[in-house]
Write an enzyme that holds these catalytic residues in place. Structure first.
Site, PDB file in Angstrom:
ATOM      1  N   LYS A  91       0.860  -1.270   0.088  1.00  0.00           N
ATOM      2  CA  LYS A  91       0.249   0.017  -0.010  1.00  0.00           C
ATOM      3  C   LYS A  91       0.983   1.483  -0.009  1.00  0.00           C
ATOM      4  CE  LYS A  91      -4.061  -2.210   0.017  1.00  0.00           C
ATOM      5  NZ  LYS A  91      -5.000  -1.851  -1.059  1.00  0.00           N
ATOM      6  N   GLU A 113     -10.151   5.619   2.728  1.00  0.00           N
ATOM      7  CA  GLU A 113     -10.951   4.410   3.338  1.00  0.00           C
ATOM      8  C   GLU A 113      -9.994   3.302   3.359  1.00  0.00           C
ATOM      9  OE1 GLU A 113      -9.571   2.512  -0.124  1.00  0.00           O
ATOM     10  OE2 GLU A 113     -10.416   4.532  -0.183  1.00  0.00           O
ATOM     11  N   SER A 379       1.871  -9.785  -0.455  1.00  0.00           N
ATOM     12  CA  SER A 379       1.407  -8.425  -0.448  1.00  0.00           C
ATOM     13  C   SER A 379       1.455  -7.609   0.977  1.00  0.00           C
ATOM     14  CB  SER A 379       0.118  -8.224  -0.998  1.00  0.00           C
ATOM     15  OG  SER A 379      -1.070  -8.897  -0.208  1.00  0.00           O
TER      16      SER A 379
END
Length: 394
Positions: A91, A113, A379
């Site tokens: 991210k 969000e 991830s």
């Protein structure tokens, strides 16, 4: 059939994409669409972006050969280690890019969000770095199951707003963030966390995450003497980590791209988040894509043990990759994902995020031989999911 896999000028990947937004939001979206190419392609932006990826996020992320996992599955398995980035997931790649873009547009307030909390943490992190106000919307259900990330966001100076509507998960948090953006169009920039939402967000996020596949090309060349693996596996909720690791391989047809959705209790149980498996064409959060919905077109509530995959839609790029057959999409149950997480931990000493565990669980669903090269995108790391792991074990 048109099989162009990049967004056209209107944000469409084939039949999916676009910008379906209320009139009150149109100016926000159009002002971003009109400038993002010019800003992010400038030498000044690229210098700052790549510099922060290297010196702040810690890129390039390693490509680790998983010897014991390879021995078990009878193939050469490599792990792209996005879990080793600053903040613990992929991210951070996207939030660094978007925060620089926001600052260039003169925005002083950031909203986001989050579901699993990793995007919220990454957004709060870059806001602290740049000295900008940060508000993160998060469903109450997710705040309970991802409490460590709530505390991290608050420590970083973000205001975490509980969302009590709907299922109190990622879909509902996204709804509230969009409402905020409508009410605060002048000073606020919305950092969306995945390849979802109205154009230009799916294209924007995919570009920022493409650093993953860009690194993979050279890392595989060094490790194996070829840039092309046989398979690339990545979990898919909205789909940003998958879009990032697929990006430079989409037109390399000899590489099999495999996205892995969260089946939850099973795709036919009604307790699932496997949108591509059970969804139909519809509109969610400003984008035409595949959506979990009932016969009246109302969005149905998703379910997954993984907060980051608990979303009733999917990025339009994945809808198009699935529709054209360029990528295959498998699905993995909660139970299978948990087993895969414990397997990686015991065989390789790596505790993956629950999201990444879904991609790892798909290894057992492939037909491979000893010469096949498989890359799994890890991830995120599993620190945030320890409670879920221990509850499932007892």
């Amino acid at each position: 059939m048109n099989e162009t896999f990049t967004a056209d000028k209107n944000g469409y990947y084939g039949e999916f994409g676009g910008a379906f937004v209320p009139e009150m939001l149109r100016q926000n979206v159009e002002s971003l669409r009109d400038v993002y190419h010019q800003i992010i392609e400038s030498p000044e932006f690229q210098k700052e972006f790549t510099g922060l990826l290297r010196n702040y996020a810690g890129r390039p992320s390693p490509l680790s050969f998983a010897k014991r996992l390879s021995d078990k599955y009878g193939a050469k398995i490599y792990l792209k280690r996005e879990d080793l980035n600053h903040t613990g997931s992929h991210k951070i790649n996207n939030t660094i890019g978007q925060i620089i873009l926001a600052r260039n547009m003169g925005k002083t307030r950031i909203i986001a969000e989050t579901g699993a909390g990793q995007h919220g943490v990454a957004t709060a992190t870059v806001c602290a770095l740049m000295g900008l106000e940060c508000v993160v919307y998060m469903g109450e259900t997710d705040m309970v199951r991802q409490e460590p990330n709530v505390k991290r966001m608050e420590m970083l100076g973000a205001r975490v707003v509980p969302v009590t509507s709907g299922n109190k998960t990622l879909k509902d948090a996204t709804n509230e963030a969009l409402r905020d953006w409508i009410c605060n169009p002048v000073n606020t920039f919305y950092i969306i966390g995945s390849v979802v939402g109205p154009h230009p967000y799916p294209d924007l996020v995919a570009r920022f995450q493409s650093v993953i596949s860009e690194e993979l090309l050279s890392q595989l060349r060094e490790a194996e003497g070829t840039e092309d693996p046989g398979y690339i596996l990545a979990c898919v909720g909205g789909g940003s980590n998958a879009a990032g690791i697929f990006y430079h391989y989409i037109n390399r047809r000899n590489v099999r791209l495999v996205g892995v959705e969260a089946a939850g209790e099973g795709v036919n149980t009604g307790l699932t988040a496997a949108t591509i498996a059970v969804g139909e064409r519809g509109i969610i959060h400003g984008s035409k894509t595949l959506v979990m919905q009932n016969e009246d077109g109302q969005i149905t509530e998703p379910y997954s043990i993984s907060a980051g995959l608990d979303y009733p839609g999917v990025g339009p790029i994945h809808a198009w990759l699935a529709r054209t057959g360029r990528a295959d999409y498998l699905n993995v149950t909660d139970k299978e994902a948990l087993a895969a997480a414990y397997e990686l931990t015991k065989l390789e000493g790596i505790i993956p995020a629950l999201e990444s565990a879904h991609a790892l669980a798909a290894l057992g669903k492939l037909k491979v031989n000893k010469t096949d090269i498989i890359v799994v995108n890890v991830s995120g790391r599993g620190d945030k999911d320890m409670q879920a792991y221990f509850e499932a074990k007892t």
